[in-house]
Scaffold this motif. Structure first.
Motif, short mmCIF file in Angstrom:
data_model
loop_
_atom_site.label_atom_id
_atom_site.label_comp_id
_atom_site.label_asym_id
_atom_site.label_seq_id
_atom_site.Cartn_x
_atom_site.Cartn_y
_atom_site.Cartn_z
N ALA A 106 9.40 -87.40 -46.56
CA ALA A 106 9.85 -86.79 -45.30
C ALA A 106 9.86 -85.27 -45.39
O ALA A 106 10.23 -84.70 -46.42
CB ALA A 106 11.25 -87.30 -44.96
N THR A 114 14.11 -95.44 -46.81
CA THR A 114 13.37 -94.75 -45.76
C THR A 114 13.68 -95.35 -44.39
O THR A 114 14.14 -96.49 -44.28
CB THR A 114 11.85 -94.81 -46.02
OG1 THR A 114 11.16 -94.03 -45.05
CG2 THR A 114 11.34 -96.24 -45.98
N HIS A 115 13.41 -94.55 -43.36
CA HIS A 115 13.45 -95.08 -41.99
C HIS A 115 12.03 -95.31 -41.47
O HIS A 115 11.85 -95.78 -40.34
CB HIS A 115 14.18 -94.09 -41.06
CG HIS A 115 13.43 -92.81 -40.85
ND1 HIS A 115 13.51 -91.75 -41.71
CD2 HIS A 115 12.57 -92.43 -39.87
CE1 HIS A 115 12.75 -90.77 -41.27
NE2 HIS A 115 12.15 -91.15 -40.18
N ASP A 116 11.02 -94.99 -42.29
CA ASP A 116 9.62 -95.05 -41.86
C ASP A 116 8.94 -96.29 -42.45
O ASP A 116 8.62 -96.32 -43.64
CB ASP A 116 8.89 -93.79 -42.33
CG ASP A 116 7.44 -93.75 -41.85
OD1 ASP A 116 6.99 -94.71 -41.20
OD2 ASP A 116 6.77 -92.74 -42.11
N GLN A 124 16.01 -86.56 -51.04
CA GLN A 124 15.12 -86.08 -49.99
C GLN A 124 15.01 -84.56 -50.02
O GLN A 124 13.93 -84.01 -49.87
CB GLN A 124 15.63 -86.54 -48.62
CG GLN A 124 14.78 -86.05 -47.47
CD GLN A 124 15.29 -86.52 -46.12
OE1 GLN A 124 16.23 -87.31 -46.04
NE2 GLN A 124 14.69 -86.05 -45.05
N ASP A 134 14.70 -91.21 -52.18
CA ASP A 134 15.37 -91.05 -50.89
C ASP A 134 14.44 -90.33 -49.93
O ASP A 134 14.26 -89.12 -50.04
CB ASP A 134 16.67 -90.26 -51.10
CG ASP A 134 17.46 -90.09 -49.80
OD1 ASP A 134 17.14 -90.78 -48.82
OD2 ASP A 134 18.39 -89.27 -49.79
N GLU A 135 13.85 -91.08 -48.98
CA GLU A 135 12.89 -90.50 -48.03
C GLU A 135 11.92 -89.57 -48.77
O GLU A 135 11.85 -88.37 -48.48
CB GLU A 135 13.64 -89.73 -46.93
CG GLU A 135 14.58 -90.57 -46.09
CD GLU A 135 13.87 -91.44 -45.06
OE1 GLU A 135 12.62 -91.46 -45.04
OE2 GLU A 135 14.56 -92.12 -44.30
#
Length: 252
Positions: free
Chosen positions: A176, A201-203, A95, A172-173
């Motif tokens: 972001a 991701t968290h999205d 990220q 990794d993300e």
């Protein structure tokens, strides 16, 4: 948020990633708990909130850490014990590009992975020059990395990974913290890649076009399936948690 699209259908993917009862403890706490997975699809998403174990899973697959129990194989290779073979099989894009960049100039950073793979310095330099020319960035070669923007450094890390021609890339993300134009440019590039992409991701919006989505919570798989099944369940649970005032469930 741009989506990560499926790979080109003509590309034959490598055998894939296998985890068998893999567990990781960090600081005396179980972060990944007995994961057994076979990941063979072209576009795979790992979805979870902060602290769910996503980044630890990425580091485990990449061979940056070893499991405390169980096994991990990438195209049949133990990524922790056979680093040289893993360099050919797997690339990773963090990220934060500053956690990945090691050298002061663009050409040095791009050549490093090729040298690690055993390429002669002159051949590595030639490959770097060819890639930068093809990308319309020949003027980057001698530039100090410190002069690049955040998005440009992120792109530099991607180019360094692509030069090594891995079969699978861990993201990794990947979008972001970037502005919308940079997100769009990177998403287009990711979509055109023939490699297998595993996106952490968290999205959920990033994963709507994935072939398979895994929802990770407290180091365990809560759901595993197509995005139109997993994402609504994840989003509903995140909405339920967000409706509560307390965040005590994140402790520990």
């Amino acid at each position: 948020m741009p989506e990560l699209s499926p790979p080109k259908p003509s590309h034959k993917l490598s055998p894939g990633i296998d985890l068998a009862s893999a567990s990781v403890r960090l600081g005396g706490r179980v972060v990944l708990d007995g994961l057994s997975l076979r990941l063979t699809e072209g576009r795979i998403g790992v979805l979870g909130r902060n602290g769910s174990g996503k980044t630890t899973l990425l580091r485990l697959i990449a061979g940056l850490i070893a499991p405390d129990r169980g096994t991990v194989r990438v195209d049949g290779v133990d990524p922790f014990r056979d680093r040289k073979a893993t360099l050919a099989a797997l690339g990773i894009l963090f990220q934060n590009p500053d956690h990945q960049i090691l050298f002061p100039t663009v050409e040095e950073e791009l050549a490093f992975g090729l040298l690690q793979q055993g390429l002669a310095a002159a051949d590595a330099a030639g490959r770097v020059a060819e890639l930068l020319a093809a990308e319309g960035r020949a003027h980057w070669a001698k530039a100090p990395v410190s002069t690049l923007s955040q998005g440009q450094r992120h792109y530099l890390c991607l180019l360094a990974v692509l030069l090594m021609e891995p079969q699978t890339i861990l993201l990794d993300e990947p979008l972001a913290g970037l502005d919308l134009p940079t997100q769009a440019r990177l998403a287009r590039r990711f979509a055109a890649l023939p490699q297998r992409l595993v996106t952490i991701t968290h999205d959920p919006a990033v994963l709507r076009e994935a072939d398979r989505v895994l929802w990770l919570e407290a180091g365990r798989i809560v759901a595993d399936g197509p995005p139109d099944e997993v994402i609504p369940a994840f989003s509903a649970e995140m909405a339920r948690i967000g409706a509560r005032d307390a965040d005590a469930d994140l402790a520990g």
